[in-house]
Write a protein that holds these residues in place. Sequence first.
Motif, PDB file in Angstrom:
ATOM      1  N   ALA A  77       3.912  -8.910 -14.970  1.00 25.86           N
ATOM      2  CA  ALA A  77       4.163 -10.339 -15.202  1.00 25.86           C
ATOM      3  C   ALA A  77       5.361 -10.855 -14.430  1.00 25.86           C
ATOM      4  N   ALA A  78       6.112  -9.979 -13.789  1.00 28.12           N
ATOM      5  CA  ALA A  78       7.310 -10.393 -13.053  1.00 28.12           C
ATOM      6  C   ALA A  78       6.919 -10.972 -11.693  1.00 28.12           C
ATOM      7  N   PRO A  79       7.812 -11.749 -11.079  1.00 31.09           N
ATOM      8  CA  PRO A  79       7.504 -12.288  -9.739  1.00 31.09           C
ATOM      9  C   PRO A  79       7.349 -11.163  -8.719  1.00 31.09           C
ATOM     10  N   GLY A  80       6.509 -11.403  -7.732  1.00 29.20           N
ATOM     11  CA  GLY A  80       6.301 -10.419  -6.672  1.00 29.20           C
ATOM     12  C   GLY A  80       5.472  -9.241  -7.152  1.00 29.20           C
ATOM     13  N   GLN A  81       5.616  -8.134  -6.485  1.00 33.71           N
ATOM     14  CA  GLN A  81       4.912  -6.921  -6.870  1.00 33.71           C
ATOM     15  C   GLN A  81       5.758  -5.733  -6.435  1.00 33.71           C
ATOM     16  N   PRO A  82       5.563  -4.566  -7.048  1.00 33.68           N
ATOM     17  CA  PRO A  82       6.296  -3.383  -6.580  1.00 33.68           C
ATOM     18  C   PRO A  82       5.727  -2.895  -5.257  1.00 33.68           C
ATOM     19  N   TRP A  83       6.601  -2.509  -4.350  1.00 36.82           N
ATOM     20  CA  TRP A  83       6.203  -2.065  -3.014  1.00 36.82           C
ATOM     21  C   TRP A  83       6.451  -0.559  -2.870  1.00 36.82           C
ATOM     22  N   VAL A  84       6.112   0.190  -3.907  1.00 32.71           N
ATOM     23  CA  VAL A  84       6.491   1.604  -3.952  1.00 32.71           C
ATOM     24  C   VAL A  84       5.311   2.563  -3.979  1.00 32.71           C
ATOM     25  N   ALA A  85       4.098   2.061  -4.124  1.00 35.49           N
ATOM     26  CA  ALA A  85       2.948   2.953  -4.220  1.00 35.49           C
ATOM     27  C   ALA A  85       2.553   3.494  -2.841  1.00 35.49           C
ATOM     28  N   THR A  86       1.527   4.311  -2.819  1.00 39.07           N
ATOM     29  CA  THR A  86       1.177   5.115  -1.643  1.00 39.07           C
ATOM     30  C   THR A  86       0.938   4.281  -0.392  1.00 39.07           C
ATOM     31  N   THR A  87       0.135   3.233  -0.510  1.00 46.62           N
ATOM     32  CA  THR A  87      -0.212   2.438   0.669  1.00 46.62           C
ATOM     33  C   THR A  87       1.026   1.843   1.322  1.00 46.62           C
ATOM     34  N   TRP A  88       1.940   1.330   0.515  1.00 51.49           N
ATOM     35  CA  TRP A  88       3.132   0.692   1.070  1.00 51.49           C
ATOM     36  C   TRP A  88       4.105   1.718   1.633  1.00 51.49           C
ATOM     37  N   ALA A  89       4.263   2.843   0.947  1.00 54.71           N
ATOM     38  CA  ALA A  89       5.166   3.875   1.462  1.00 54.71           C
ATOM     39  C   ALA A  89       4.682   4.380   2.815  1.00 54.71           C
ATOM     40  N   LEU A  90       3.399   4.645   2.934  1.00 54.05           N
ATOM     41  CA  LEU A  90       2.863   5.140   4.198  1.00 54.05           C
ATOM     42  C   LEU A  90       2.948   4.088   5.289  1.00 54.05           C
ATOM     43  N   LYS A  91       2.642   2.845   4.962  1.00 50.70           N
ATOM     44  CA  LYS A  91       2.748   1.775   5.966  1.00 50.70           C
ATOM     45  C   LYS A  91       4.183   1.644   6.468  1.00 50.70           C
ATOM     46  N   ASP A  92       5.133   1.683   5.539  1.00 50.67           N
ATOM     47  CA  ASP A  92       6.532   1.541   5.944  1.00 50.67           C
ATOM     48  C   ASP A  92       6.979   2.717   6.809  1.00 50.67           C
ATOM     49  N   LEU A  93       6.571   3.918   6.465  1.00 48.13           N
ATOM     50  CA  LEU A  93       6.939   5.084   7.270  1.00 48.13           C
ATOM     51  C   LEU A  93       6.299   5.018   8.652  1.00 48.13           C
ATOM     52  N   ARG A  94       5.068   4.577   8.709  1.00 50.14           N
ATOM     53  CA  ARG A  94       4.375   4.435  10.005  1.00 50.14           C
ATOM     54  C   ARG A  94       5.067   3.375  10.855  1.00 50.14           C
ATOM     55  N   ASP A  95       5.376   2.229  10.248  1.00 49.51           N
ATOM     56  CA  ASP A  95       6.066   1.170  10.985  1.00 49.51           C
ATOM     57  C   ASP A  95       7.456   1.616  11.452  1.00 49.51           C
ATOM     58  N   ALA A  96       8.071   2.512  10.681  1.00 50.16           N
ATOM     59  CA  ALA A  96       9.405   3.000  11.029  1.00 50.16           C
ATOM     60  C   ALA A  96       9.389   3.957  12.207  1.00 50.16           C
ATOM     61  N   GLY A  97       8.204   4.460  12.564  1.00 46.80           N
ATOM     62  CA  GLY A  97       8.103   5.372  13.691  1.00 46.80           C
ATOM     63  C   GLY A  97       8.129   6.837  13.310  1.00 46.80           C
ATOM     64  N   LEU A  98       7.930   7.155  12.033  1.00 45.90           N
ATOM     65  CA  LEU A  98       7.913   8.554  11.609  1.00 45.90           C
ATOM     66  C   LEU A  98       6.814   9.314  12.335  1.00 45.90           C
ATOM     67  N   ASP A  99       7.115  10.524  12.783  1.00 49.66           N
ATOM     68  CA  ASP A  99       6.099  11.388  13.375  1.00 49.66           C
ATOM     69  C   ASP A  99       5.161  11.850  12.269  1.00 49.66           C
ATOM     70  N   ALA A 100       3.868  11.665  12.475  1.00 46.91           N
ATOM     71  CA  ALA A 100       2.885  11.988  11.438  1.00 46.91           C
ATOM     72  C   ALA A 100       2.923  13.455  11.035  1.00 46.91           C
ATOM     73  N   SER A 101       3.385  14.327  11.919  1.00 51.58           N
ATOM     74  CA  SER A 101       3.424  15.755  11.595  1.00 51.58           C
ATOM     75  C   SER A 101       4.331  16.047  10.409  1.00 51.58           C
ATOM     76  N   VAL A 102       5.285  15.164  10.149  1.00 45.54           N
ATOM     77  CA  VAL A 102       6.181  15.348   9.000  1.00 45.54           C
ATOM     78  C   VAL A 102       5.390  15.305   7.694  1.00 45.54           C
ATOM     79  N   LEU A 103       4.272  14.599   7.695  1.00 50.09           N
ATOM     80  CA  LEU A 103       3.439  14.438   6.499  1.00 50.09           C
ATOM     81  C   LEU A 103       2.227  15.369   6.524  1.00 50.09           C
ATOM     82  N   GLN A 104       2.342  16.478   7.187  1.00 49.91           N
ATOM     83  CA  GLN A 104       1.231  17.429   7.257  1.00 49.91           C
ATOM     84  C   GLN A 104       0.761  17.798   5.850  1.00 49.91           C
TER      85      GLN A 104
END
Length: 322
Positions: A77-104
């Motif tokens: 019921a609060a404004p906005g939404q939490p940005w902490v679940a899987t889809t957002w964490a992975l998107k943020d890491l990808r946008d940050a330039g993390l090498d995918a091998s780190v998430l093997q």
Amino acid sequence: MAISTDVRDWLLDSDPSLRWQVERDLLDAPPEVWQATRDRVATEGFGAAVLAHQDPDGQWAGGAYFPAGFFGSAEEAAPGQPWVATTWALKDLRDAGLDASVLQGTAEKLAANSRWEYDDLPYWGGEVDVCINAFTLATGAWLGVDMSALARWFVEHRLADGGWNCEAEEGRSTRSSFHSTLNAVRELLYYEQLTGDHTVRDARHGGEEYLLQRRLLHRLSTGEPVGDFVHEFTYPHRHRYSALTALDHFRAVSLYEEVPPDPRLDDAVAVVRAARLPDGTWRQGAPLLGRTWVSVDVPEGAPSPWLTLFGTRVLDWWDAAH
């Protein structure tokens, strides 16, 4: 566009996820320099902080798009939404330039353990929301998953006017959305660059043409501004459209396909140029509300190093072609 020494030093005194892009895109540093900075994303700052919150089952916060326990909670019921679940964490890491091998191993764990909140569908198959599917398509390709079936979904679900709308699958709209269409074309480009799968290119070009016909800013029917959101530049990228985010996509297309900028972008370029402050920076618009693992946001109205990177590289690209 030359940046001042003060702005350069301010941008370089930053998280590795920003610094490596400054080195590559604004300072023309040799690959060995910016790649070394990019390698630090996994162990320092924003990237390391998000990685530290990954669950043993491969997810973040126990959920695919929303954290476990979100529905029916006070947070819903609060404004906005939490940005902490899987889809957002992975998107943020990808946008940050993390090498995918780190998430093997993460892709396999998500295939086994993560289901969408919508109809309990398996994670890598996507669901019905265009933006969610776009993020999933690109992230899956990044992690080495065969995403060709979800790529075809975008070809099959384009609307008659050329783009996409997250409301369309539930029958609430038959017209494309600036927000949904930009998210779709951005992630389709990323998918194509990673995989070499050109079967999505015509669909992507169709979505890009939808935006170009509207000069990135206007309603096609009346020529009126589509909304104030086009002027509200914010970082981190979530799902909202802005003229700056759209131009950054068309810059990426121009470089990837080795084509000059489309002249129909000039109105949007003027908007970005007008928003540049005298010191060469851009201000943060209204930040998105909601919980994050770690904030890379800055207060509303304050100079944003991220927006300054994006604005400078967009104008550099445009001016170099003119």
